[in-house]
Design a protein around this motif. Structure first.
Motif, PDB file in Angstrom:
ATOM      1  N   GLY A  37      18.111 -21.732  28.613  1.00  0.00           N
ATOM      2  CA  GLY A  37      18.650 -20.262  28.576  1.00  0.00           C
ATOM      3  C   GLY A  37      18.255 -20.173  27.076  1.00  0.00           C
ATOM      4  O   GLY A  37      18.664 -20.484  26.088  1.00  0.00           O
ATOM      5  N   PHE A  38      18.661 -18.586  26.794  1.00  0.00           N
ATOM      6  CA  PHE A  38      18.274 -18.205  25.019  1.00  0.00           C
ATOM      7  C   PHE A  38      20.081 -16.926  25.637  1.00  0.00           C
ATOM      8  O   PHE A  38      20.231 -16.313  26.536  1.00  0.00           O
ATOM      9  N   GLY A  39      20.454 -17.120  24.076  1.00  0.00           N
ATOM     10  CA  GLY A  39      21.633 -16.212  23.890  1.00  0.00           C
ATOM     11  C   GLY A  39      22.519 -16.802  22.309  1.00  0.00           C
ATOM     12  O   GLY A  39      22.002 -17.993  22.127  1.00  0.00           O
ATOM     13  N   ALA A  40      23.746 -17.124  22.247  1.00  0.00           N
ATOM     14  CA  ALA A  40      24.564 -17.236  20.834  1.00  0.00           C
ATOM     15  C   ALA A  40      26.086 -17.488  21.095  1.00  0.00           C
ATOM     16  O   ALA A  40      26.869 -16.790  22.398  1.00  0.00           O
ATOM     17  N   GLN A  62      24.548  -9.317   8.202  1.00  0.00           N
ATOM     18  CA  GLN A  62      23.918  -8.736   9.727  1.00  0.00           C
ATOM     19  C   GLN A  62      23.238  -9.334  10.765  1.00  0.00           C
ATOM     20  O   GLN A  62      22.591  -8.390  11.137  1.00  0.00           O
ATOM     21  N   ILE A  63      23.114 -11.414  10.654  1.00  0.00           N
ATOM     22  CA  ILE A  63      21.511 -10.932  11.717  1.00  0.00           C
ATOM     23  C   ILE A  63      21.996 -11.203  12.330  1.00  0.00           C
ATOM     24  O   ILE A  63      23.037 -12.287  12.968  1.00  0.00           O
ATOM     25  N   HIS A  64      21.289 -11.089  13.551  1.00  0.00           N
ATOM     26  CA  HIS A  64      21.821 -11.362  14.942  1.00  0.00           C
ATOM     27  C   HIS A  64      20.927 -12.623  15.533  1.00  0.00           C
ATOM     28  O   HIS A  64      19.511 -13.178  15.241  1.00  0.00           O
ATOM     29  N   ARG A  65      21.839 -14.017  16.120  1.00  0.00           N
ATOM     30  CA  ARG A  65      21.275 -15.432  16.249  1.00  0.00           C
ATOM     31  C   ARG A  65      21.027 -15.294  17.741  1.00  0.00           C
ATOM     32  O   ARG A  65      21.466 -15.005  18.766  1.00  0.00           O
ATOM     33  N   VAL A  66      19.612 -15.989  17.779  1.00  0.00           N
ATOM     34  CA  VAL A  66      18.866 -16.328  19.107  1.00  0.00           C
ATOM     35  C   VAL A  66      19.158 -17.857  19.020  1.00  0.00           C
ATOM     36  O   VAL A  66      18.862 -18.155  18.429  1.00  0.00           O
ATOM     37  N   CYS A  67      20.136 -18.462  20.167  1.00  0.00           N
ATOM     38  CA  CYS A  67      19.859 -19.896  20.219  1.00  0.00           C
ATOM     39  C   CYS A  67      19.585 -20.087  21.415  1.00  0.00           C
ATOM     40  O   CYS A  67      19.727 -19.700  22.583  1.00  0.00           O
ATOM     41  N   LEU A  68      18.445 -21.308  21.178  1.00  0.00           N
ATOM     42  CA  LEU A  68      18.527 -22.015  22.534  1.00  0.00           C
ATOM     43  C   LEU A  68      19.677 -23.062  23.152  1.00  0.00           C
ATOM     44  O   LEU A  68      20.293 -23.501  22.454  1.00  0.00           O
ATOM     45  N   ILE A  69      19.913 -22.846  24.310  1.00  0.00           N
ATOM     46  CA  ILE A  69      20.908 -23.394  25.065  1.00  0.00           C
ATOM     47  C   ILE A  69      20.557 -24.056  25.993  1.00  0.00           C
ATOM     48  O   ILE A  69      19.629 -24.321  27.306  1.00  0.00           O
ATOM     49  N   ARG A  70      20.866 -25.837  25.528  1.00  0.00           N
ATOM     50  CA  ARG A  70      20.748 -26.643  27.291  1.00  0.00           C
ATOM     51  C   ARG A  70      21.830 -27.266  28.140  1.00  0.00           C
ATOM     52  O   ARG A  70      22.383 -27.626  26.660  1.00  0.00           O
TER      53      ARG A  70
END
Length: 311
Positions: free
Chosen positions: A146-149, A269-277
């Motif tokens: 998935g993707f999120g933070a 002010q950076i929005h992070r998108v992470c790969l979630i495994r």
């Protein structure tokens, strides 16, 4: 001990349904077969898993503890099965992804389309979920990734930063914030003078924004809270307020005829998108192949990689 996958599948289905009748219907077996498999599982484990009454079945503490292990086993077996099937040069296979609707729209749609041009036999199963829901789907093994933070560490899953984006203010056509702002940015104090469409905290975008405004010492007034980014954009387009979004979503807003204005760009002010495994999980062949192509594309799209705002 000789626990079978069928017993685990029945256990997990009964845990969710709380009904022998419903479980039997979902598993396409008789109710007596469900009762027998549950009883056999309990006998092999050496303890009861459910409290039975005349009208309902309730999981006990042992069942709640056992559930996570059962999900891990079923998810691992499903991944192993998919990997074996997909070894034939990606001629067949499935990739399951959990992400927010606009993350799928703004970040994943084009890479998926390009990938399927080369591997038309690969089927994509997209789960449009909030960040919290995506994390739970990954943890339970219902999706490949998935993707999120994440705000904090979640047992059973791991995250990897794969994309960073700046925050932009999305406003309807002709809005005062967009007038004469070509190439310039607005201040957070400017944004505090307008009504906002806010998102629920289920989404990592909202959490990022909350941290930023707290650091800036401003309050963004909002009388409307939306459950999806698409709803927020629709409300903003109708003039109900402005909405602060990451750049990948703002690009879509521009396509809908709205304006996206830079906000006093700073690293915090950076929005992070992470790969979630899921930890210790081995992705299927198709999932590994797609990620190998997707991640370089995402990193090349970063504003920092292009020398834009957000460095």
């Amino acid at each position: 001990m000789n626990i079978t996958l069928r017993q685990l599948q029945v256990f997990l289905t009964l845990f969710e349904s709380r009904s022998f009748t419903a479980t039997a219907a979902q598993m396409h077996v008789t109710q007596s077969a469900v009762s027998k498999m549950v009883a056999e599982l309990e006998a092999q484990l050496g303890f009861a898993l459910f409290d039975r009454t005349s009208r309902r079945v309730e999981p006990n503490d042992a069942a709640r503890e056992f559930r996570g292990y059962a999900e891990d086993i079923m998810a691992s077996m499903q991944a192993a099965t998919r990997s074996v099937v997909e070894l034939s040069s990606l001629a067949r296979g499935q990739i399951s992804i959990a992400a927010s609707p606009l993350m799928i729209y703004g970040l994943l749609a084009e890479p998926i389309a390009r990938y399927r041009e080369r591997y038309p036999g690969i089927r994509f199963e997209l789960h449009e979920l909030s960040t919290d829901e995506a994390v739970e789907s990954v943890r339970a093994g219902r999706v490949d990734f998935g993707f999120g933070a994440l705000d904090s560490e979640v047992p059973g899953v791991e995250e990897e930063l794969v994309f960073r984006d700046r925050l932009l203010a999305v406003v309807p056509p002709g809005h005062a914030l967009a007038a004469g702002k070509s190439g310039k940015s607005v201040r957070w104090a400017d944004l505090a003078q307008w009504q906002h469409i806010s998102l629920r905290r289920l989404y990592s975008v909202r959490r990022t924004l909350d941290m930023v405004v707290e650091h800036e010492g401003v309050t963004l007034p909002s009388q409307i809270e939306a459950g999806t980014l698409t709803a927020a954009l629709g409300l903003a387009r109708a003039g109900a307020g402005i909405v602060v979004l990451p750049g990948y979503a703002a690009e879509i807003a521009r396509g809908w005829g709205m304006a996206a204005v830079d906000i006093d760009s700073r690293p915090r002010q950076i929005h992070r998108v992470c790969l979630i495994r899921r930890k210790s999980a081995r992705p299927s062949v198709a999932a590994r192949s797609f990620l190998a192509e997707l991640l370089p594309v995402l990193r090349a799209r970063e504003p920092a990689a292009r020398g834009g705002a957000g460095r």
